[in-house]
Write an enzyme that holds these catalytic residues in place. Structure first.
Site, short mmCIF file in Angstrom:
data_model
loop_
_atom_site.label_atom_id
_atom_site.label_comp_id
_atom_site.label_asym_id
_atom_site.label_seq_id
_atom_site.Cartn_x
_atom_site.Cartn_y
_atom_site.Cartn_z
N ASP A 66 3.34 17.36 1.06
CA ASP A 66 3.19 15.91 1.07
C ASP A 66 4.36 15.28 0.32
O ASP A 66 4.54 15.50 -0.88
CB ASP A 66 1.86 15.53 0.41
CG ASP A 66 1.63 14.03 0.43
OD1 ASP A 66 1.38 13.50 1.52
OD2 ASP A 66 1.73 13.41 -0.64
N THR A 99 5.47 9.30 4.49
CA THR A 99 6.37 9.20 3.34
C THR A 99 7.64 10.02 3.56
O THR A 99 8.75 9.56 3.25
CB THR A 99 5.67 9.67 2.06
OG1 THR A 99 5.09 10.96 2.28
CG2 THR A 99 4.58 8.70 1.66
N THR A 100 7.49 11.23 4.08
CA THR A 100 8.66 12.08 4.32
C THR A 100 9.55 11.45 5.38
O THR A 100 10.79 11.45 5.25
CB THR A 100 8.23 13.48 4.75
OG1 THR A 100 7.36 14.03 3.75
CG2 THR A 100 9.43 14.40 4.90
N ASP A 392 -4.58 11.18 3.53
CA ASP A 392 -3.72 10.68 4.60
C ASP A 392 -4.55 10.30 5.82
O ASP A 392 -4.32 9.26 6.45
CB ASP A 392 -2.69 11.74 4.99
CG ASP A 392 -1.62 11.93 3.91
OD1 ASP A 392 -1.66 11.20 2.91
OD2 ASP A 392 -0.76 12.81 4.09
#
Length: 560
Positions: A66, A99-100, A392
């Site tokens: 994550d 996010t990545t 998530d």
């Protein structure tokens, strides 16, 4: 730092030990730091992304892929790198996923900007072009998106499953996706979802398949004393935010007792005050008490004698969730307790769930607007990662319920944006056109990284994806990393919320523009382990070579 004054004497305007980096050197140094952050999480992207093991100074281990967790745990001191970390934080706060993607995209935008600056394109021109491209990309994403109804449970479960893919939850993905959707729909209120009303309680146990959704609240607390009932059916619940102890004086005071009789009278008066509170609770009809403050042992004992189940020192957040679940009103004064303030639950029970550990379950509530996901796993490390995966999933489902729009996943939106932004660039005059084209090329970093992380040839995959998107009705084709070929992601049910993409594009572009506009870095600290000049040279070498994996710049911290 010093300037020449009158008579050639140096005039010092910064304190000794300060350093200054200006112009292209400062920009390269900042870009290097930002791209290094993107490289740190790049290998975690996608269903076949790798995990990172993070070890904190106390020896605690976190295994995750994550992006938000990784960047939160890693110690990063470089100011430009921290700006990229802010991208991940904003993405996580807004939508909980992607996010990545946002961080990797920000890093690629800066890498492309560095190439443009090498061609003598001014950073201000690049920033203008990037803003234009980001605005156009958000507009184009609206045309790619498709509507979805919150009543379409099957589609919502597919969205949840997509969010959890790659986080070690695939084996139990179908079951966990159903739990996530059930939780979101339970707390949804007039089209809005407050995910804070989904409480996550976790405990090591038989495995993930033992996880369950509780239509009520599970608390990691037990009865105050053993003589209280272990279970109460048809519970009438009182939520009390008042102390059940003798209040301490606010100022220094002393009581002089001259005889045993005075001591006895004093203690009897204290006891009478406490028992008066017990009678007030009992008179209200409550048979379950959740107290946010402390509770005297005498009070607990008398509550037990009256058959009242009581828990003390309940957190404020849990009290609010209990209120949402049971319909009870939180009372702040014992004298103001009214039977109308009580909530209801079919059963309140202290239950042993693992070894010697017990939880209190408040279940069978009438239309609860707060629920609990009780997460189980074989080990604590796996359990923590399952919790992140469920976080998530819950967030993306809530976003879809609120917005009602989704886009295909698997790099499909990025390829479509890349092609259409290049068309848009051709309609723009001036040097901004070059910046928009670079923005378009940067979008391809997402499908390229998905292919690389799956062990596929990125060039072949990009060519195949472009070919599909250039054909009629090909905008939904993304990369199937398991089969190594483009497929219609919408038809396959591999989808994600529109807001994930719009937020990622917007925040990545904003961070890139902010870093590009910095042309002077003044550091007031002492010299770092690596001198500024050495860092500049390293930045130039690595940017020229097109790789950033050879180490982080000073102040970046790192994985232990």
């Amino acid at each position: 730092m010093a300037n020449e004054g009158a008579g050639g004497q140096p005039v010092y305007i910064l304190r000794e030990g300060s350093t200054q980096s200006k112009g292209r050197d400062a920009q390269q140094f900042n870009i290097m730091a930002a791209v290094a952050v993107a490289e740190a999480v790049k290998s975690t992207l996608g269903p076949k992304g790798m995990d990172k093991m993070l070890v904190d100074p106390t020896g605690n281990v976190t295994v995750t892929n994550d992006g938000a967790t990784i960047l939160r745990e890693v110690q990063i001191d470089h100011p430009a790198a921290q700006m990229i970390v802010e991208v991940a934080r904003a993405q996580d706060d807004e939508v909980g996923d992607g996010t990545t993607t946002a961080v990797v995209l920000a890093g690629e935008l800066l890498r492309k900007a560095s190439d443009l600056m090498d061609r003598q394109i001014h950073p201000t021109v690049i920033a203008t072009g990037y803003r234009m491209a980001a605005d156009k990309a958000k507009e184009l994403l609206q045309t790619i998106a498709v509507p979805v109804e919150k009543t379409d449970r099957e589609l919502l479960e597919k969205i949840a499953f997509t969010a959890m893919t790659g986080k070690g939850a695939e084996a139990e993905g179908a079951m966990l996706s159903k739990l996530a959707v059930d939780a979101v729909l339970a707390v949804e209120d007039a089209g809005k979802v407050d995910t804070d009303n989904v409480k996550v309680e976790k405990m090591v146990g038989p495995g993930a398949m033992a996880s369950q959704l509780i239509k009520g609240i599970a608390l990691g607390k037990t009865r105050v004393v053993e003589n209280m009932p272990k279970a109460v059916s048809k519970a009438k619940i009182l939520l009390l935010n008042a102390s059940m102890e003798i209040k301490k004086t606010q100022v220094d005071a002393s009581i002089k007792i001259k005889s045993p009789q005075q001591m006895k009278t004093f203690l009897e008066q204290e006891e009478a005050m406490l028992l008066k509170n017990v009678e007030a609770i009992s008179k209200s009809g409550a048979n379950v008490l959740f107290c946010q403050k402390g509770m005297d042992d005498l009070v607990a004992s008398h509550l037990g004698k009256k058959g009242i189940f009581a828990i003390k020192s309940v957190s404020e957040s849990d009290m609010k969730k209990l209120s949402r679940a049971t319909g009870a009103r939180i009372v702040t004064k014992i004298e103001e307790i009214d039977p109308k303030d009580l909530g209801y639950a079919g059963i309140v029970e202290e239950r042993k769930v693992s070894g010697d550990e017990s939880l209190t379950f408040v279940e069978e509530c009438k239309n609860p607007k707060a629920v609990t996901l009780f997460v189980r796993a074989g080990t604590a490390t796996v359990m923590d990662e399952l919790e992140r995966a469920l976080h998530d999933a819950i967030r993306v489902v809530s976003v879809v319920v609120e917005d009602g729009k989704v886009v295909p996943a698997g790099g499909a939106p990025e390829i479509e944006l890349s092609l259409r932004l290049k068309q848009y660039a051709s309609t723009i005059g001036g040097r901004e056109q070059l910046a928009i084209e670079s923005f378009a090329n940067a979008m391809e970093i997402i499908p390229r990284t998905l292919a690389e992380n799956a062990g596929l040839d990125p060039i072949d995959m990009l060519v195949s994806l472009r070919s599909k998107h250039e054909a009629k009705n090909g905008k939904n084709f993304g990369l199937n990393v398991y089969e190594g070929k483009p497929i219609d992601m919408l038809a396959a049910g591999i989808i994600e919320p529109l807001r994930v993409k719009t937020q990622a594009v917007g925040s990545a572009a904003e961070a890139a523009v902010m870093i590009l506009r910095i042309d002077d870095v003044i550091a007031s600290g002492g010299p770092s382990e690596q001198t500024i000049s050495e860092a500049k040279q390293q930045a130039k070498r690595q940017l020229a070579a097109g790789r950033m994996g050879g180490g982080m710049p000073p102040g970046m911290g790192g994985f232990m």
